[in-house]
Design a protein around this motif. Structure first.
Motif, PDB file in Angstrom:
ATOM      1  N   LYS A 141     -11.465   6.299  -4.732  1.00  0.00           N
ATOM      2  CA  LYS A 141     -10.052   6.233  -5.110  1.00  0.00           C
ATOM      3  C   LYS A 141      -9.904   5.198  -6.225  1.00  0.00           C
ATOM      4  CE  LYS A 141      -8.845   9.033  -1.756  1.00  0.00           C
ATOM      5  NZ  LYS A 141      -8.400  10.416  -2.032  1.00  0.00           N
ATOM      6  N   CYS A 142      -9.774   5.664  -7.436  1.00  0.00           N
ATOM      7  CA  CYS A 142      -9.680   4.746  -8.576  1.00  0.00           C
ATOM      8  C   CYS A 142      -8.437   3.867  -8.440  1.00  0.00           C
ATOM      9  CB  CYS A 142      -9.627   5.545  -9.881  1.00  0.00           C
ATOM     10  SG  CYS A 142      -9.667   4.510 -11.363  1.00  0.00           S
ATOM     11  N   PRO A 143      -8.562   2.549  -8.594  1.00  0.00           N
ATOM     12  CA  PRO A 143      -7.395   1.659  -8.449  1.00  0.00           C
ATOM     13  C   PRO A 143      -6.395   1.773  -9.589  1.00  0.00           C
ATOM     14  CG  PRO A 143      -9.325   0.414  -9.127  1.00  0.00           C
ATOM     15  CD  PRO A 143      -9.805   1.800  -8.839  1.00  0.00           C
ATOM     16  N   CYS A 144      -6.815   2.368 -10.720  1.00  0.00           N
ATOM     17  CA  CYS A 144      -5.942   2.520 -11.885  1.00  0.00           C
ATOM     18  C   CYS A 144      -5.352   1.177 -12.299  1.00  0.00           C
ATOM     19  CB  CYS A 144      -4.832   3.541 -11.612  1.00  0.00           C
ATOM     20  SG  CYS A 144      -5.465   5.216 -11.346  1.00  0.00           S
ATOM     21  N   ASN A 145      -6.247   0.221 -12.424  1.00  0.00           N
ATOM     22  CA  ASN A 145      -5.880  -1.136 -12.803  1.00  0.00           C
ATOM     23  C   ASN A 145      -6.872  -1.608 -13.854  1.00  0.00           C
ATOM     24  OD1 ASN A 145      -6.257  -4.227 -12.423  1.00  0.00           O
ATOM     25  ND2 ASN A 145      -4.267  -3.798 -11.482  1.00  0.00           N
ATOM     26  N   ALA A 146      -6.378  -2.218 -14.917  1.00  0.00           N
ATOM     27  CA  ALA A 146      -7.248  -2.636 -16.010  1.00  0.00           C
ATOM     28  C   ALA A 146      -8.302  -3.639 -15.552  1.00  0.00           C
ATOM     29  CB  ALA A 146      -6.401  -3.242 -17.142  1.00  0.00           C
ATOM     30  N   THR A 147      -8.007  -4.399 -14.512  1.00  0.00           N
ATOM     31  CA  THR A 147      -8.950  -5.409 -14.029  1.00  0.00           C
ATOM     32  C   THR A 147     -10.062  -4.807 -13.196  1.00  0.00           C
ATOM     33  OG1 THR A 147      -7.147  -7.029 -13.995  1.00  0.00           O
ATOM     34  CG2 THR A 147      -9.156  -7.567 -12.748  1.00  0.00           C
ATOM     35  N   TRP A 148      -9.737  -3.766 -12.406  1.00  0.00           N
ATOM     36  CA  TRP A 148     -10.686  -3.262 -11.419  1.00  0.00           C
ATOM     37  C   TRP A 148     -11.328  -1.918 -11.771  1.00  0.00           C
ATOM     38  CZ3 TRP A 148     -12.761  -5.894  -7.591  1.00  0.00           C
ATOM     39  CH2 TRP A 148     -12.109  -7.042  -7.145  1.00  0.00           C
ATOM     40  N   ASN A 149     -10.796  -1.191 -12.695  1.00  0.00           N
ATOM     41  CA  ASN A 149     -11.310   0.161 -12.958  1.00  0.00           C
ATOM     42  C   ASN A 149     -12.802   0.179 -13.276  1.00  0.00           C
ATOM     43  OD1 ASN A 149      -8.761   1.147 -12.552  1.00  0.00           O
ATOM     44  ND2 ASN A 149      -8.686   2.313 -14.469  1.00  0.00           N
ATOM     45  N   THR A 150     -13.221  -0.674 -14.202  1.00  0.00           N
ATOM     46  CA  THR A 150     -14.614  -0.655 -14.652  1.00  0.00           C
ATOM     47  C   THR A 150     -15.564  -1.052 -13.530  1.00  0.00           C
ATOM     48  OG1 THR A 150     -13.936  -1.177 -16.915  1.00  0.00           O
ATOM     49  CG2 THR A 150     -16.242  -1.550 -16.342  1.00  0.00           C
ATOM     50  N   SER A 151     -15.288  -2.174 -12.873  1.00  0.00           N
ATOM     51  CA  SER A 151     -16.182  -2.641 -11.812  1.00  0.00           C
ATOM     52  C   SER A 151     -16.196  -1.670 -10.637  1.00  0.00           C
ATOM     53  CB  SER A 151     -15.763  -4.033 -11.343  1.00  0.00           C
ATOM     54  OG  SER A 151     -14.412  -4.043 -10.911  1.00  0.00           O
ATOM     55  N   TYR A 152     -15.041  -1.102 -10.282  1.00  0.00           N
ATOM     56  CA  TYR A 152     -14.965  -0.174  -9.157  1.00  0.00           C
ATOM     57  C   TYR A 152     -15.763   1.096  -9.446  1.00  0.00           C
ATOM     58  CZ  TYR A 152     -12.828   2.485  -5.311  1.00  0.00           C
ATOM     59  OH  TYR A 152     -12.625   3.225  -4.176  1.00  0.00           O
ATOM     60  N   GLY A 153     -15.596   1.646 -10.640  1.00  0.00           N
ATOM     61  CA  GLY A 153     -16.328   2.858 -10.995  1.00  0.00           C
ATOM     62  C   GLY A 153     -17.824   2.633 -11.103  1.00  0.00           C
ATOM     63  N   MET A 154     -18.249   1.504 -11.672  1.00  0.00           N
ATOM     64  CA  MET A 154     -19.680   1.235 -11.831  1.00  0.00           C
ATOM     65  C   MET A 154     -20.362   0.969 -10.484  1.00  0.00           C
ATOM     66  SD  MET A 154     -20.174   1.753 -14.945  1.00  0.00           S
ATOM     67  CE  MET A 154     -21.863   1.223 -15.074  1.00  0.00           C
TER      68      MET A 154
END
Length: 308
Positions: free
Chosen positions: A54-67
């Motif tokens: 579930k992508c957080p759709c937040n500029a801070t967390w998107n990259t780290s969450y997806g990776m």
């Protein structure tokens, strides 16, 4: 006495049935293991992409969450691949010995170990890229991606450009208020899928190169290589049978000694030492021998004849 004999016969029949199952497992365990892991990898990636992620759709967390969802399963599958591949093909021992000896064989053995162990992780990454769920989320949170995509549809000095950069992390959740920005989701998915199919093509090419090297580089003829392959299979089958018989006799001797330590009727059995086990567990052998066990037996015979 008759009752005990019948009971022993029943136990022996059950042991034989169980032995058939064990023999089938040892015969097809590589294929079963690799097939099961392939199905689990495909199923797990589908579940993670469509249910768990579930992508957080937040500029801070998107990259780290997806990776994290892209790379952590890759690391886990790599470890599982090394654990399953190493003991089966005995390549870890060979790599260690090659490192200490410094021969070029280290390239062949370690390449085989690394490539086959990384097959599932590469499969996971390729499927994740083609699916696009993880990479859409991760890419939408990177500043460089936002600046690159937004500059293509808006001038960098306008307010729309700033809105585009701010709203791009909302794209995976379909929450972007500007339609042009929301349409960038198709670009992110296209980039991910193209990269995924390129990786699939690279995997197929490596498979083809491995096959060509395997059948072209050996100095032996095809018939001899086929004979060696059959010999190793039969050696493994016979070794399994003899190992069970030898272990059963040794276990029976130890149990009899444990329950009746005053009896000395059982004969002394030879148990290989650590060095002997290491010798027959190696994947390296000379060209004139068909396997490490074959080489060990022949050399042991020669030493015995010399001493006599």
């Amino acid at each position: 006495m008759t009752g005990n004999q019948d009971q022993e016969q029943l136990v022996e029949q059950e042991v034989k049935k169980f032995q058939v199952v064990v023999d089938l497992y040892y015969k097809y365990r590589n294929s079963l293991g690799w097939g099961l892991m392939t199905v689990l990898t495909i199923g797990a990636e589908s579940i993670f992409s469509n249910v768990v992620f579930k992508c957080p759709c937040n500029a801070t967390w998107n990259t780290s969450y997806g990776m994290v969802f892209l790379l952590v399963p890759t690391l886990v599958l790599s470890i599982l691949g090394f654990m399953m591949r190493g003991p089966n093909e005995r390549l870890l021992d060979s790599c260690t010995k090659c490192c200490s000896s410094g021969f070029m064989d280290i390239c062949l053995f370690c390449w085989s170990l690394t490539w086959t162990s990384l097959l599932w992780p590469l499969m996971w990454i390729a499927m994740a890229l083609v699916e696009g769920t993880f990479t859409e989320c991760a890419s939408s949170g990177t500043v460089s991606t936002a600046e690159s995509l937004c500059s293509k549809i808006f001038a960098s000095s306008t307010k729309d450009y700033e809105n585009c950069v701010n709203e791009l992390p909302l794209v995976p959740c379909n929450k972007a208020t500007v339609s042009e920005v929301q349409d960038l989701l198709k670009v992110l998915k296209a980039q991910s899928q193209v990269t995924g199919w390129i990786l699939v093509l690279v995997i197929i090419l490596i498979f083809l190169i491995n096959a060509v090297v395997k059948y072209v580089c050996p100095t032996n003829t095809f018939k001899e290589e086929h004979f060696r392959y059959i010999y190793k299979q039969r050696e493994n089958d016979i070794f399994q049978i003899q190992a069970i018989e030898h272990a059963s006799k040794l276990a029976k001797e130890n149990v009899q000694h444990f329950f009746n330590q005053q009896s000395e009727n059982s004969s002394k059995m030879h148990l290989p030492n650590t060095e002997e086990w290491k010798t027959i567990s190696s994947s390296q052998t000379s060209d004139k021998y068909y396997s490490p066990l074959h080489e060990y037996v022949e050399k042991h015979k020669n030493v015995s004849q010399t001493q006599s």
